[in-house]
Design a protein around this motif. Structure first.
Motif, PDB file in Angstrom:
ATOM      1  N   THR A  88       0.875  -1.162  -0.084  1.00  6.63           N
ATOM      2  CA  THR A  88       0.042   0.067  -0.060  1.00  6.63           C
ATOM      3  C   THR A  88       0.819   1.512  -0.008  1.00  6.63           C
ATOM      4  N   GLU A  89       0.324   2.446  -0.314  1.00 10.88           N
ATOM      5  CA  GLU A  89       0.554   3.960  -0.362  1.00 10.88           C
ATOM      6  C   GLU A  89       0.008   4.536   0.173  1.00 10.88           C
ATOM      7  N   VAL A  90       0.289   5.099   1.403  1.00 11.78           N
ATOM      8  CA  VAL A  90      -0.652   6.268   2.121  1.00 11.78           C
ATOM      9  C   VAL A  90      -0.079   7.479   2.745  1.00 11.78           C
ATOM     10  N   ARG A  91      -0.403   8.337   1.798  1.00 12.21           N
ATOM     11  CA  ARG A  91       0.028   9.883   1.882  1.00 12.21           C
ATOM     12  C   ARG A  91      -1.050  10.696   2.341  1.00 12.21           C
ATOM     13  N   SER A  92      -2.242  10.340   2.040  1.00  7.77           N
ATOM     14  CA  SER A  92      -3.573  11.328   2.419  1.00  7.77           C
ATOM     15  C   SER A  92      -4.603  10.464   2.916  1.00  7.77           C
ATOM     16  N   LEU A  93      -5.665  11.095   3.488  1.00  8.60           N
ATOM     17  CA  LEU A  93      -6.805  10.411   3.937  1.00  8.60           C
ATOM     18  C   LEU A  93      -7.740   9.653   2.935  1.00  8.60           C
ATOM     19  N   THR A  94      -7.717  10.353   1.758  1.00 12.52           N
ATOM     20  CA  THR A  94      -8.532  10.041   0.850  1.00 12.52           C
ATOM     21  C   THR A  94      -7.548   8.543   0.231  1.00 12.52           C
ATOM     22  N   GLN A  95      -6.304   8.791   0.122  1.00 15.39           N
ATOM     23  CA  GLN A  95      -5.686   7.396  -0.334  1.00 15.39           C
ATOM     24  C   GLN A  95      -5.642   6.408   0.898  1.00 15.39           C
ATOM     25  N   ALA A  96      -5.951   6.639   2.133  1.00 16.89           N
ATOM     26  CA  ALA A  96      -6.037   5.579   3.157  1.00 16.89           C
ATOM     27  C   ALA A  96      -7.239   5.205   2.755  1.00 16.89           C
ATOM     28  N   PHE A  97      -8.343   5.660   2.657  1.00 19.63           N
ATOM     29  CA  PHE A  97      -9.821   4.961   2.344  1.00 19.63           C
ATOM     30  C   PHE A  97      -9.644   4.269   1.247  1.00 19.63           C
ATOM     31  N   ALA A  98      -8.988   4.585   0.041  1.00 21.56           N
ATOM     32  CA  ALA A  98      -8.809   3.557  -1.058  1.00 21.56           C
ATOM     33  C   ALA A  98      -8.007   2.699  -0.883  1.00 21.56           C
ATOM     34  N   GLU A  99      -7.191   2.633  -0.314  1.00 21.47           N
ATOM     35  CA  GLU A  99      -6.176   1.717  -0.036  1.00 21.47           C
ATOM     36  C   GLU A  99      -6.642   0.475   0.893  1.00 21.47           C
TER      37      GLU A  99
END
Length: 243
Positions: A88-99
């Motif tokens: 996973t790559e998580v550098r924002s809240l939006t990306q966290a939800f998608a991941e």
């Protein structure tokens, strides 16, 4: 992908996410995977130094990892052993939800969990109410390191109305001399998480004697999983108390 029945997690946030959705899938996790507290699985070492042989011996269908928390050589060794690794790559809240959806639904073959929708709703309801507040956010000391650009925690704080004083730094986690950190005018707040370094309230007055200090839960600031549901309220309370 074949049916996933055995999962090893190399990331505390993702361990909690899988455990909250289908705990029976987890057969291994790192020593730092402390949530849920009663998780009973094989421990395979740290995020940066997992016991690759032990992971392989657990015969997982899937290993879940993160590009920041885990080392590429370890992930390559697992792939070389024939194990599927989802990074996973998580550098924002939006990306966290998608991941999180990618890990749980696409990766593990599960239905989208209700807690994920609850977390999205909790953050959609946030209205930043702290205009103009600028924070220094240490993540380590000896040497002092702070949040820089392009980080998940920085995005979380921004959504709560807190601008990271080092969000324009070329490094994501820069080392900064203490004298520079405490320079007058740089910030009007210091945010002290309790992980990865276990900052306490005493660290604020010692290093930042002129700034109010918000002592926050690292799980709420840096983890992306079920804790996202309660994070807006918990972080807001801590930030509002630092006046």
């Amino acid at each position: 992908m074949t049916a996933v029945r055995r999962v090893v997690s190399l990331v505390p946030s993702l361990t909690e996410a899988v455990a909250a959705t289908a705990r029976e899938l987890l057969v291994g996790a790192t020593d730092w995977c402390e949530w849920p507290a009663d998780l009973d699985v094989a421990r395979i070492g740290g995020t940066k130094n997992p016991d690759v042989a032990r992971v392989v011996a657990l015969r997982p269908d899937l290993v879940i990892a993160n590009e920041e928390e885990n080392r590429a050589p370890d992930l390559a060794a697992l792939r070389a052993a024939g194990i599927e690794v989802l990074v996973t790559e998580v550098r924002s809240l939006t990306q966290a939800f998608a991941e999180l959806e990618r890990v749980l639904v696409a990766g593990c073959g599960l239905a989208r969990p209700g807690w994920l929708a609850e977390a999205e709703s909790a953050w959609a309801a946030v209205r930043a109410g702290r205009p103009g507040r600028v924070a220094v956010v240490p993540v380590w000391r000896r040497p002092w390191m702070v949040l820089g650009r392009d980080t998940f925690a920085g995005d979380v704080l921004a959504r709560l109305g807190i601008r990271n004083a080092y969000d324009g730094h070329p490094e994501r986690y820069p080392r900064v001399p203490l004298g520079e950190l405490t320079a007058l005018g740089r910030a009007d707040l210091v945010v002290l998480p309790d992980e990865p370094y276990a900052f306490t309230r005493d660290d604020g007055p010692e290093a930042f004697p002129t700034l109010p200090a918000a002592l926050v839960s690292g799980r709420h600031l840096t983890w992306y999983g079920p804790s996202l549901t309660e994070a807006p309220a918990a972080l807001s309370a801590a930030l509002d108390a630092a006046r």
